[in-house]
Design a protein around this motif. Structure first.
Motif, PDB file in Angstrom:
ATOM      1  N   LEU A  66       1.010  -0.831  -0.005  1.00 45.50           N
ATOM      2  CA  LEU A  66       0.230   0.272   0.221  1.00 45.50           C
ATOM      3  C   LEU A  66       1.231   1.627   0.240  1.00 45.50           C
ATOM      4  O   LEU A  66       0.417   2.438  -1.085  1.00 45.50           O
ATOM      5  CB  LEU A  66      -0.565   0.073   1.024  1.00 45.50           C
ATOM      6  CG  LEU A  66      -1.726  -1.204   0.928  1.00 45.50           C
ATOM      7  CD1 LEU A  66      -2.884  -1.062   2.496  1.00 45.50           C
ATOM      8  CD2 LEU A  66      -2.952  -0.488   0.479  1.00 45.50           C
ATOM      9  N   SER A  84       2.441   1.848  -3.528  1.00 51.13           N
ATOM     10  CA  SER A  84       0.934   2.395  -4.628  1.00 51.13           C
ATOM     11  C   SER A  84       1.248   3.802  -4.888  1.00 51.13           C
ATOM     12  O   SER A  84       0.436   4.373  -5.839  1.00 51.13           O
ATOM     13  CB  SER A  84       0.198   1.428  -4.134  1.00 51.13           C
ATOM     14  OG  SER A  84      -0.584   2.603  -3.273  1.00 51.13           O
ATOM     15  N   GLY A  85       1.326   4.433  -3.740  1.00 50.10           N
ATOM     16  CA  GLY A  85       1.186   6.382  -4.440  1.00 50.10           C
ATOM     17  C   GLY A  85      -0.098   6.877  -3.742  1.00 50.10           C
ATOM     18  O   GLY A  85      -0.510   7.183  -3.383  1.00 50.10           O
ATOM     19  N   ASP A  86      -1.675   5.702  -4.348  1.00 49.02           N
ATOM     20  CA  ASP A  86      -2.951   6.311  -3.692  1.00 49.02           C
ATOM     21  C   ASP A  86      -2.849   5.303  -3.103  1.00 49.02           C
ATOM     22  O   ASP A  86      -4.156   4.909  -2.158  1.00 49.02           O
ATOM     23  CB  ASP A  86      -3.782   5.664  -5.037  1.00 49.02           C
ATOM     24  CG  ASP A  86      -3.689   4.329  -4.925  1.00 49.02           C
ATOM     25  OD1 ASP A  86      -2.065   3.593  -4.999  1.00 49.02           O
ATOM     26  OD2 ASP A  86      -4.220   3.562  -5.908  1.00 49.02           O
ATOM     27  N   PHE A  87      -2.384   5.982  -1.358  1.00 52.83           N
ATOM     28  CA  PHE A  87      -2.654   5.409  -0.254  1.00 52.83           C
ATOM     29  C   PHE A  87      -3.762   5.581   0.419  1.00 52.83           C
ATOM     30  O   PHE A  87      -4.337   6.261  -0.132  1.00 52.83           O
ATOM     31  CB  PHE A  87      -1.340   5.716   0.932  1.00 52.83           C
ATOM     32  CG  PHE A  87      -0.898   4.976   2.048  1.00 52.83           C
ATOM     33  CD1 PHE A  87      -0.788   3.903   2.265  1.00 52.83           C
ATOM     34  CD2 PHE A  87      -1.627   6.129   3.089  1.00 52.83           C
ATOM     35  CE1 PHE A  87      -0.443   3.888   3.394  1.00 52.83           C
ATOM     36  CE2 PHE A  87      -1.698   5.584   4.103  1.00 52.83           C
ATOM     37  CZ  PHE A  87      -0.839   4.191   4.873  1.00 52.83           C
ATOM     38  N   PRO A  88      -5.017   4.461   1.359  1.00 60.86           N
ATOM     39  CA  PRO A  88      -6.357   5.038   1.370  1.00 60.86           C
ATOM     40  C   PRO A  88      -5.934   5.408   2.795  1.00 60.86           C
ATOM     41  O   PRO A  88      -4.999   5.623   3.456  1.00 60.86           O
ATOM     42  CB  PRO A  88      -6.618   3.824   1.512  1.00 60.86           C
ATOM     43  CG  PRO A  88      -5.671   2.625   1.668  1.00 60.86           C
ATOM     44  CD  PRO A  88      -4.433   3.094   0.824  1.00 60.86           C
ATOM     45  N   GLU A 123     -13.069  13.100   2.416  1.00 63.79           N
ATOM     46  CA  GLU A 123     -13.119  13.164   0.765  1.00 63.79           C
ATOM     47  C   GLU A 123     -12.419  14.385   0.038  1.00 63.79           C
ATOM     48  O   GLU A 123     -12.397  14.167  -0.697  1.00 63.79           O
ATOM     49  CB  GLU A 123     -14.344  13.181   0.245  1.00 63.79           C
ATOM     50  CG  GLU A 123     -15.148  11.109   0.873  1.00 63.79           C
ATOM     51  CD  GLU A 123     -16.852  11.782   0.639  1.00 63.79           C
ATOM     52  OE1 GLU A 123     -17.439  10.878   0.588  1.00 63.79           O
ATOM     53  OE2 GLU A 123     -17.304  13.099   0.018  1.00 63.79           O
ATOM     54  N   MET A 141      -8.888  14.812  -0.045  1.00 65.67           N
ATOM     55  CA  MET A 141      -7.428  13.697  -0.349  1.00 65.67           C
ATOM     56  C   MET A 141      -6.593  13.573  -0.673  1.00 65.67           C
ATOM     57  O   MET A 141      -5.607  13.361  -0.716  1.00 65.67           O
ATOM     58  CB  MET A 141      -8.928  12.151  -0.965  1.00 65.67           C
ATOM     59  CG  MET A 141      -8.023  11.136  -0.504  1.00 65.67           C
ATOM     60  SD  MET A 141      -8.983   9.878  -0.094  1.00 65.67           S
ATOM     61  CE  MET A 141      -8.592   9.006   0.106  1.00 65.67           C
ATOM     62  N   SER A 142      -6.239  15.239  -1.467  1.00 60.08           N
ATOM     63  CA  SER A 142      -5.100  14.898  -2.349  1.00 60.08           C
ATOM     64  C   SER A 142      -4.155  15.534  -1.468  1.00 60.08           C
ATOM     65  O   SER A 142      -2.904  15.161  -1.867  1.00 60.08           O
ATOM     66  CB  SER A 142      -5.393  16.428  -3.206  1.00 60.08           C
ATOM     67  OG  SER A 142      -6.374  17.073  -2.733  1.00 60.08           O
ATOM     68  N   ARG A 171      -4.134  12.619   4.368  1.00 57.59           N
ATOM     69  CA  ARG A 171      -4.607  10.722   4.774  1.00 57.59           C
ATOM     70  C   ARG A 171      -4.976  10.471   5.943  1.00 57.59           C
ATOM     71  O   ARG A 171      -3.722  11.500   7.020  1.00 57.59           O
ATOM     72  CB  ARG A 171      -2.969  10.060   4.247  1.00 57.59           C
ATOM     73  CG  ARG A 171      -3.498   9.695   2.663  1.00 57.59           C
ATOM     74  CD  ARG A 171      -4.412   9.420   1.873  1.00 57.59           C
ATOM     75  NE  ARG A 171      -4.191   8.925   0.397  1.00 57.59           N
ATOM     76  CZ  ARG A 171      -3.804   9.899   0.047  1.00 57.59           C
ATOM     77  NH1 ARG A 171      -4.803  11.629  -0.300  1.00 57.59           N
ATOM     78  NH2 ARG A 171      -4.025   9.708  -1.823  1.00 57.59           N
ATOM     79  N   SER A 188     -16.791   3.784   5.803  1.00 54.15           N
ATOM     80  CA  SER A 188     -16.952   2.961   4.769  1.00 54.15           C
ATOM     81  C   SER A 188     -15.846   3.953   3.816  1.00 54.15           C
ATOM     82  O   SER A 188     -15.671   3.611   3.152  1.00 54.15           O
ATOM     83  CB  SER A 188     -18.482   3.666   4.412  1.00 54.15           C
ATOM     84  OG  SER A 188     -18.501   4.176   2.775  1.00 54.15           O
ATOM     85  N   ARG A 189     -15.097   4.998   4.600  1.00 53.50           N
ATOM     86  CA  ARG A 189     -14.312   5.809   3.712  1.00 53.50           C
ATOM     87  C   ARG A 189     -12.388   5.291   3.973  1.00 53.50           C
ATOM     88  O   ARG A 189     -11.764   5.923   3.958  1.00 53.50           O
ATOM     89  CB  ARG A 189     -14.324   7.370   4.465  1.00 53.50           C
ATOM     90  CG  ARG A 189     -15.657   7.898   3.835  1.00 53.50           C
ATOM     91  CD  ARG A 189     -15.913   9.479   4.502  1.00 53.50           C
ATOM     92  NE  ARG A 189     -17.228  10.021   3.904  1.00 53.50           N
ATOM     93  CZ  ARG A 189     -18.263   9.730   4.220  1.00 53.50           C
ATOM     94  NH1 ARG A 189     -18.380   9.282   4.367  1.00 53.50           N
ATOM     95  NH2 ARG A 189     -19.075  10.943   3.297  1.00 53.50           N
ATOM     96  N   CYS A 190     -13.004   4.588   4.825  1.00 51.37           N
ATOM     97  CA  CYS A 190     -11.108   3.349   5.482  1.00 51.37           C
ATOM     98  C   CYS A 190     -11.158   1.823   5.038  1.00 51.37           C
ATOM     99  O   CYS A 190     -12.057   1.660   5.026  1.00 51.37           O
ATOM    100  CB  CYS A 190     -10.925   3.853   6.531  1.00 51.37           C
ATOM    101  SG  CYS A 190     -11.621   5.581   7.439  1.00 51.37           S
ATOM    102  N   LEU A 191      -9.828   1.810   4.647  1.00 52.65           N
ATOM    103  CA  LEU A 191      -8.988   0.473   4.604  1.00 52.65           C
ATOM    104  C   LEU A 191      -8.585   0.216   5.985  1.00 52.65           C
ATOM    105  O   LEU A 191      -8.141   0.362   7.111  1.00 52.65           O
ATOM    106  CB  LEU A 191      -8.094   0.444   3.695  1.00 52.65           C
ATOM    107  CG  LEU A 191      -7.875  -0.946   3.593  1.00 52.65           C
ATOM    108  CD1 LEU A 191      -8.476  -1.844   3.330  1.00 52.65           C
ATOM    109  CD2 LEU A 191      -6.417  -0.685   2.868  1.00 52.65           C
ATOM    110  N   LEU A 192      -9.865  -1.078   6.165  1.00 51.45           N
ATOM    111  CA  LEU A 192      -9.812  -1.443   7.555  1.00 51.45           C
ATOM    112  C   LEU A 192      -8.368  -2.842   7.953  1.00 51.45           C
ATOM    113  O   LEU A 192      -8.422  -3.469   7.007  1.00 51.45           O
ATOM    114  CB  LEU A 192     -11.217  -2.684   8.105  1.00 51.45           C
ATOM    115  CG  LEU A 192     -12.208  -1.947   8.369  1.00 51.45           C
ATOM    116  CD1 LEU A 192     -13.162  -0.264   7.771  1.00 51.45           C
ATOM    117  CD2 LEU A 192     -13.390  -2.303   8.716  1.00 51.45           C
TER     118      LEU A 192
END
Ligand SMILES: Nc1ncnc2c1ncn2[C@@H]1O[C@H](COP(=O)(O)OP(=O)(O)OP(=O)(O)O)[C@@H](O)[C@H]1O
Ligand SMILES: [Mg+2]
Lengths: 385, 357
Positions: free
Chosen positions: B28, B31-35, B152, B155-156, B159, B176-180
């Protein structure tokens, strides 16, 4: 506080907006990348889209109230609609978005709206992208997450809505419509957003998967659907994480349903079944994917000298050590009990009772281990009676 | 420095157990698009360590150059709030629950501030800054609501990493907005490996099996506790090869004493005695839930099988009330009275059945 807040805000907005544009789409989370750009891009809410299309062509917008569960497209829809009305250039001067992270005391809301509504809208019909936009002569004020506004602030909003009725349209967005006071709700056209149905979710997820060139099998899609319960944002987040993890493994491993479950925090069936067995619930082997292995396992459960209370206590301890969330365990145990073939209705009712109590207690912030133990003991008692 | 801190792994590669999880974090971070992420799991399982390692993977060693600030926030009613904030050039870490119900003000201000500041360091490996929020499960509803759209919108350049014991109290729109990320407690074998590692790094030789097993079984998955106990043991008895007695933390011994008192005698006087012991524990800042659970577990070990379920039932009920109520001691005490009366009834019933037939 208020003064300080006003100094801060404009630059905040600018910084956010400008950065948004330069961000490399490859580095964008998919939920943002695939946020609907136009309202007909919004899945599954056909009725709402149809009504809004009409208002778009007549450009006569009522005040609106959008409500529904998370991740069903409420924020996306109003943003898309506003963009279609005003185009990219006028968007900033014509649309004001206030959400729960902004200070929303009555006086501040009134001030902000007053300031925003006062500037006379100057329409610029042909936008820089060459298209022309309707640009109707009013401004849109989006109050996102309106259900977290106090009753007083909502009451004050009534007056504000009337005062500026000629030059503004309000759109209130919330999850729980009952938290919006009636006089406010009755001034708006209400739009209920439904949890996404499985066929639209499938279409949407498959579309994203194709665009992103990740392989997904039908079982994976159906796991995404079942774990996200109608919340498309969740489904997309899960899919992206799974895709990233599978791409990072060496050699590249295909995404499996189990990956999705792990990401979603779902307790594996084998563990739930083992727990249920400890509580004395019959688990037919057919239900159990790994029937044989599991049976053998239970026979020598960690410590076969344990019985009765101590066995259940130890099992609960183990579950908590694994870190599974109590509400997730509860949900899965509940489904297992309610759908069970041989438990009597009476036994199921007793189980349902304690689960309801536990759910309430967990919401109040009670200790998870104590309540999972409580559920376990009482289910055990119900099953043995 | 304590061993727990001194030998804490500093990078994902150094982490001991849950290799699968570390791999996921590594991919993760690459990947650069870290959630946005939500780390959850029992205490002492290593959530914070993992978060720190992930940050290092994201930003490099610069993230370890920390400064600690005390910041003052103003509530709408002009009350002053002091909050401690730990930050580097790349991230900021806070525990908003420190300010109780005013947590929303803190969240709001900090997030706004981070969202506005662009990353000035041109060599930064990521364009975003990370906000780590500890004890996220104690965030008020208002504070959680304040996070939603912000997560949201900004986000740019931002994090969020939430750290919590459980996800049950977080509202659905946040989840719903996070990676668990579930961080389970290490199993006994994994704990043993960590203890041996610490022992050898600390020059304490090897740790005898029995000692390790006992420490591990007492710790119930809490790695921090196990290392602390191990260090205390080593300080007490530098020669680990002889007979060892592993001391429990004082508060735990004290709780056990309370339990033994409850089991021994069930009278109003005894309730008063127990009450003063509870005061003592509370005044040493032992969390009331921990007190109740420790005492209850010990009482249950000594009680008759037929009483166990009831004793735990009332522990669950009174712990819940204690959370909602104001005076912790009332509910602890009420539970004691309840348990004593269960005991009395139990003894009484036995007497009666003896007479009936
Ligand atoms: N009906 C939909 N059609 C297409 N995409 C959707 C839909 N609903 C949600 N999404 C996806 O989920 C993301 C989040 O949706 P959105 O922000 O509109 O949710 P919301 O209803 O406002 O949720 P919340 O109540 O949590 O604020 C969007 O960026 C989009 O990717
Ligand atoms: Mg929204």
């Amino acid at each position: 506080m208020a003064a300080n807040f006003f100094q801060v805000k404009p630059s905040a907005k600018k910084a956010g907006k400008e950065k948004e544009r330069v961000v490399d789409p490859n580095l964008q989370p998919w939920v943002e990348k695939y946020r609907p750009k136009t309202i007909d891009d919004v899945s599954s809410q056909e009725h709402i889209v149809a009504v809004l299309e009409k208002t778009l062509s007549s450009t006569n917008l009522p005040h609106m109230l959008f409500y529904g569960p998370p991740g069903t497209g409420k924020t996306s829809t109003i943003l898309a609609l506003s963009r279609q009305l005003f185009g990219p250039d006028n968007f900033r001067t014509r649309v004001l978005e206030l959400n729960a992270s902004d200070e929303r005391g009555i006086s501040i809301v009134r001030e902000k709206i007053k300031n925003f509504a006062r500037q006379t809208p100057r329409a610029q019909a042909v936008a820089s992208d060459g298209k022309s936009y309707p640009c109707p002569p009013y401004k849109i004020i989006i109050l996102d997450e309106a259900d977290s506004m106090t009753q007083d602030a909502q009451a004050a909003l009534r007056r504000i809505m009337e005062t500026y009725a000629r030059i503004t349209r309000f759109c209130l967005v919330c999850n729980y419509v009952t938290r919006i006071i009636e006089p406010l709700a009755s001034r708006c056209s209400k739009f209920r957003f439904k949890p996404l149905d499985s066929s639209s979710t499938t279409t949407r997820l498959e579309h994203i998967a194709t665009e992103e060139k990740v392989a997904v099998t039908p079982p994976v899609i159906s796991t995404l659907i079942s774990t996200s319960s109608g919340d498309l944002r969740r489904a997309i987040t899960y899919l992206q994480s799974a895709a990233r993890l599978s791409a990072a493994s060496n050699p590249v491993a295909p995404i499996t349903s189990r990956d999705i479950q792990e990401i979603a925090g779902v307790v594996p069936d084998s563990i739930v079944n083992k727990f249920a067995k400890t509580l004395g619930i019959d688990i037919p082997d057919a239900v159990d994917e790994y029937g044989d292995v599991e049976m053998a396992d239970v026979g020598k459960t960690s410590n076969n000298t344990l019985r009765g209370f101590d066995l259940i206590r130890e099992e609960v301890r183990g579950l908590m050590r694994e870190g599974y969330s109590a509400s997730q365990i509860l949900t899965q145990l509940h489904d297992l009990v309610i759908l069970h073939q041989t438990l009597t209705a009476r036994q199921k009712s007793s189980c349902a009772l304690v689960m309801a109590e536990a759910d309430k207690a967990l919401c109040d912030g009670a200790d998870e281990e104590l309540w999972i133990l409580e559920v376990a003991l009482r289910v055990n008692k119900a099953v043995n009676s | 420095m304590l061993w727990v801190d001194h030998y804490r792994p500093r990078s994902l590669d150094d982490l001991h157990y849950h290799e699968g999880l570390s791999d996921r974090l590594r991919s993760l971070a690459a990947s650069g698009d870290f959630p946005h992420m939500l780390f959850y799991g029992p205490s002492g399982a290593g959530k914070k360590t993992r978060i720190a390692c992930t940050l290092k993977q994201l930003f490099g060693p610069g993230v370890e150059k920390l400064k600690i600030d005390q910041r003052v926030f103003l509530t709408p009613s002009r009350r002053k709030l002091d909050v401690n904030i730990v930050q580097s050039n790349f991230h900021i870490e806070l525990t908003p629950s420190e300010v109780g119900n005013y947590d929303r003000v803190v969240i709001q201000e900090i997030l706004k501030e981070i969202a506005q500041t662009q990353q000035v360091d041109l060599n930064a490996k990521q364009r975003f800054k990370v906000v780590v929020i500890n004890e996220a499960d104690s965030l008020s509803r208002d504070a959680q609501a304040a996070l939603r759209r912000t997560m949201e919108k900004y986000m740019s350049n931002m994090r969020i990493i939430l750290c919590a014991n459980s996800t049950s109290r977080l509202i659905a729109p946040i989840k719903s907005r996070c990676l668990l990320m579930r961080v389970a407690a290490p199993n006994p074998a994994e704990m043993k490996a960590v203890l041996s590692y610490v022992a050898s790094r600390a020059g304490a030789g090897s740790i005898p099996d029995e000692a390790a097993d006992e420490i591990i079984s007492d710790a119930n998955g809490n790695m921090r506790k196990a290392i602390l106990v191990f260090e205390a043991l080593k300080m007490q008895t530098p020669d680990l090869s002889g007979p060892l007695s592993i001391a429990k933390p004082d508060w735990e011994t004290y709780c056990h004493k309370v339990a033994d008192m409850i089991v021994k005698e069930q009278t109003p006087q005894q309730v008063m005695e127990v009450r003063s012991k509870f005061y003592e524990l509370l005044s040493h800042c032992i969390p009331p839930t921990i007190i109740l659970k420790t005492v209850a577990d010990r009482v249950v070990e000594r009680a008759d099988e037929s009483l166990k379920a009831d004793i735990m039932h009332w522990a669950a009920i009174y712990e819940n009330r204690m959370r909602l109520g104001n005076k912790k001691i009332y509910h602890l005490e009420a539970w004691v009275v309840k348990v004593m009366s269960l005991y009395k009834h139990f003894l009484f019933d036995i007497d009666m059945t003896g007479f009936e037939d």
